[in-house]
Design a protein around this motif. Sequence first.
Motif, mmCIF file in Angstrom:
data_model
loop_
_atom_site.group_PDB
_atom_site.id
_atom_site.type_symbol
_atom_site.label_atom_id
_atom_site.label_comp_id
_atom_site.label_asym_id
_atom_site.label_seq_id
_atom_site.Cartn_x
_atom_site.Cartn_y
_atom_site.Cartn_z
ATOM 1 N N GLU A 275 0.858 -1.187 0.000
ATOM 2 C CA GLU A 275 0.000 0.000 0.000
ATOM 3 C C GLU A 275 0.891 1.232 0.000
ATOM 4 O OE1 GLU A 275 -3.431 2.169 -0.262
ATOM 5 O OE2 GLU A 275 -3.211 -0.027 -0.339
ATOM 6 N N PRO A 276 0.786 2.083 -1.002
ATOM 7 C CA PRO A 276 1.694 3.236 -1.078
ATOM 8 C C PRO A 276 1.426 4.255 0.026
ATOM 9 C CG PRO A 276 0.015 3.371 -2.795
ATOM 10 C CD PRO A 276 -0.144 2.020 -2.153
ATOM 11 N N THR A 277 2.495 4.817 0.550
ATOM 12 C CA THR A 277 2.378 5.913 1.507
ATOM 13 C C THR A 277 2.134 7.242 0.800
ATOM 14 O OG1 THR A 277 4.789 6.203 1.486
ATOM 15 C CG2 THR A 277 3.863 4.749 3.178
ATOM 16 N N HIS A 278 2.620 7.370 -0.451
ATOM 17 C CA HIS A 278 2.397 8.583 -1.238
ATOM 18 C C HIS A 278 2.248 8.202 -2.708
ATOM 19 C CE1 HIS A 278 4.657 10.149 2.297
ATOM 20 N NE2 HIS A 278 3.748 11.099 2.231
ATOM 21 N N ARG A 279 1.469 9.008 -3.423
ATOM 22 C CA ARG A 279 1.349 8.903 -4.872
ATOM 23 C C ARG A 279 1.696 10.254 -5.474
ATOM 24 N NH1 ARG A 279 -3.037 5.609 -3.213
ATOM 25 N NH2 ARG A 279 -3.079 3.545 -4.226
ATOM 26 N N GLU A 299 14.590 13.370 1.988
ATOM 27 C CA GLU A 299 13.481 14.277 2.269
ATOM 28 C C GLU A 299 12.884 14.889 1.011
ATOM 29 O OE1 GLU A 299 14.552 17.179 5.131
ATOM 30 O OE2 GLU A 299 14.863 15.721 6.747
ATOM 31 N N TRP A 300 13.513 14.703 -0.138
ATOM 32 C CA TRP A 300 13.009 15.243 -1.403
ATOM 33 C C TRP A 300 13.035 14.143 -2.450
ATOM 34 C CZ3 TRP A 300 11.391 20.247 -0.871
ATOM 35 C CH2 TRP A 300 11.943 20.982 0.183
ATOM 36 N N LEU A 301 12.086 14.200 -3.351
ATOM 37 C CA LEU A 301 12.029 13.266 -4.479
ATOM 38 C C LEU A 301 11.847 14.063 -5.752
ATOM 39 C CD1 LEU A 301 11.861 10.351 -5.581
ATOM 40 C CD2 LEU A 301 9.370 10.484 -5.264
ATOM 41 N N ALA A 302 12.719 13.814 -6.728
ATOM 42 C CA ALA A 302 12.655 14.491 -8.019
ATOM 43 C C ALA A 302 12.152 13.520 -9.080
ATOM 44 C CB ALA A 302 14.025 15.029 -8.415
ATOM 45 N N GLY A 303 11.256 13.989 -9.925
ATOM 46 C CA GLY A 303 10.731 13.192 -11.024
ATOM 47 C C GLY A 303 10.911 13.930 -12.333
ATOM 48 N N GLY A 304 11.560 13.268 -13.302
ATOM 49 C CA GLY A 304 11.763 13.870 -14.612
ATOM 50 C C GLY A 304 10.584 13.584 -15.518
ATOM 51 N N ALA A 305 9.897 14.613 -15.964
ATOM 52 C CA ALA A 305 8.685 14.453 -16.759
ATOM 53 C C ALA A 305 9.024 14.088 -18.201
ATOM 54 C CB ALA A 305 7.859 15.733 -16.725
ATOM 55 N N ALA A 306 8.231 13.177 -18.758
ATOM 56 C CA ALA A 306 8.392 12.775 -20.166
ATOM 57 C C ALA A 306 7.565 13.693 -21.049
ATOM 58 C CB ALA A 306 7.985 11.318 -20.342
ATOM 59 N N ASP A 307 7.845 14.986 -20.956
ATOM 60 C CA ASP A 307 7.134 15.992 -21.737
ATOM 61 C C ASP A 307 7.861 16.190 -23.061
ATOM 62 O OD1 ASP A 307 5.961 18.331 -22.774
ATOM 63 O OD2 ASP A 307 5.492 19.063 -20.761
ATOM 64 N N ASP A 321 4.809 15.441 4.199
ATOM 65 C CA ASP A 321 3.704 14.609 3.750
ATOM 66 C C ASP A 321 3.628 14.531 2.227
ATOM 67 O OD1 ASP A 321 1.626 12.861 4.279
ATOM 68 O OD2 ASP A 321 0.097 14.425 4.166
ATOM 69 N N GLY A 322 4.779 14.600 1.569
ATOM 70 C CA GLY A 322 4.818 14.444 0.125
ATOM 71 C C GLY A 322 4.213 15.589 -0.656
ATOM 72 N N GLN A 323 4.189 16.778 -0.087
ATOM 73 C CA GLN A 323 3.601 17.916 -0.783
ATOM 74 C C GLN A 323 4.464 18.342 -1.972
ATOM 75 O OE1 GLN A 323 0.631 19.430 -0.120
ATOM 76 N NE2 GLN A 323 0.288 17.812 1.385
ATOM 77 N N PHE A 324 3.796 18.801 -3.033
ATOM 78 C CA PHE A 324 4.512 19.310 -4.204
ATOM 79 C C PHE A 324 5.277 20.566 -3.813
ATOM 80 C CE2 PHE A 324 4.464 22.261 -7.836
ATOM 81 C CZ PHE A 324 5.266 21.541 -8.722
ATOM 82 N N ALA A 325 6.592 20.605 -4.164
ATOM 83 C CA ALA A 325 7.431 21.736 -3.780
ATOM 84 C C ALA A 325 7.624 22.715 -4.930
ATOM 85 C CB ALA A 325 8.787 21.234 -3.274
#
Length: 462
Positions: A275-279, A299-307, A321-325
């Motif tokens: 069960e994911p803690t964050h999506r 403490e930070w997670l970076a995601g590279g967008a496939a734009d 709480d995984g808020q968008f920064a």
Amino acid sequence: MNESLFNPFTISHPSAIQTSLVSGASFARFDPSGKLLVAGRPDGSGVVWDLDTRAAVRWCEGHVKGVTAVEYVHSQSNHPAVSIAHTCSWSRNSRFVLTASKDWNIIIWDLASPSDPPRRHATIRFDAPVVTASFHPRNSRIILALLSTGEAYIVDLRSTHRGRFELGGEDEGDEKRPIMTTARFDPTGRYAFAGTSAGTVEVYNVRTKMLVGRHRIAGAGVIKGLEFANGGRRLATNSSDRTIRQFTLPAYPTPPEPHTTGESSKLSISETELEPTHRFNDPISKVSWHGMSYSPDGEWLAGGAADKAAHKIYIWDISNDGQFASALDGGREPLLYVHWHPRGPRLASTTTQGDILIWHCPSPERWGAFAGGFEEADENVWYEEGESEFDLEDEVELAHRKKLQEDEGVDIIGGIDDSQPPTTANEVGLPDVDFEWADEEGELDHKDWRMKLIMVDGEEGY
């Protein structure tokens, strides 16, 4: 080279481009020290960059096809479509660089060699294109490789354990086994995690090569990537439903020795639905992701967008709480890969044109920090002197007070909390069989190795 110093208590996320390296690469990854960066190129070569001088210091030329990894994307057929990217891997102390290629070869380069290109430490050949490969976190003689046919192998180059072992190759059953789409060692090196086309994550003990866990991720589809936070307790998955999920991993049982008979190995498998803690996703554009990477402190997670029309990096605050920064904008050249610096707030991202963008966290100079006890003033103010602020102090009393401060005990350990009992054999001082196995025959990648720098005019140095 002087290593940049970062305060671990003030680590933030990058927000601006510091420099751009014209490398012709589609993959770039920092080394564990943070001083070097390796870039994989479509022509089959790998380039090692010195981040202090921003110069290429080594060219690893040996493949006849592109240095590759694989990224699986959703398709309507039974098998996922394949999109080629590029990858390399560093050993623990940065002496060895691993490159995997579509020419069916893995080459391990020794950067301690005095030649350019560096000497080949080993070459491993498979019967299919190698789409991704990585070093074991504790021993560079142990390799995890994933082939384009969906099979994962642990290759052991040590003399007493030499062999090539397929993960899950002995599984039996009526159902058709899903192909593996990504494979990673966890940060401890105890387990190898493999994502599959059926939306499951399989966990194998590296020492015994036995399956110890299988997790189903509801609604994920094809697992495209795996990423661990330092420590290995948190796992992030990138899947074909365009969602990044974070999980807290359970504890896995210690498997029996390999090649033992009986039902004990089957009973030890932990089959659960995580069960994911964050999506994490983009609720507006619904973009998929080309890569993800945790900060050193997790403490930070970076995601590279496939734009296809922009270079976008999304950053989420895990500690909040995984808020968008924020969303970093790198221009119109689409992104191919992103990797976080192992020691501070820096990112490396690659573009479709082959440029490597180095992101950092600019901080304005505060001149008041150069004088202890003083504060910066935004405007001119009248300073009121205290009654005894500039009075001369008795030198004998001052020397006595300094001596008392020097005699005070110093806590050189600091920060150890004894309130929580140890939970693993390693923490209570007992031997860990998985670590002892990985450390056998020693590690060639010692901390005191030195890389010879070959200058353009023929001069050499270290």
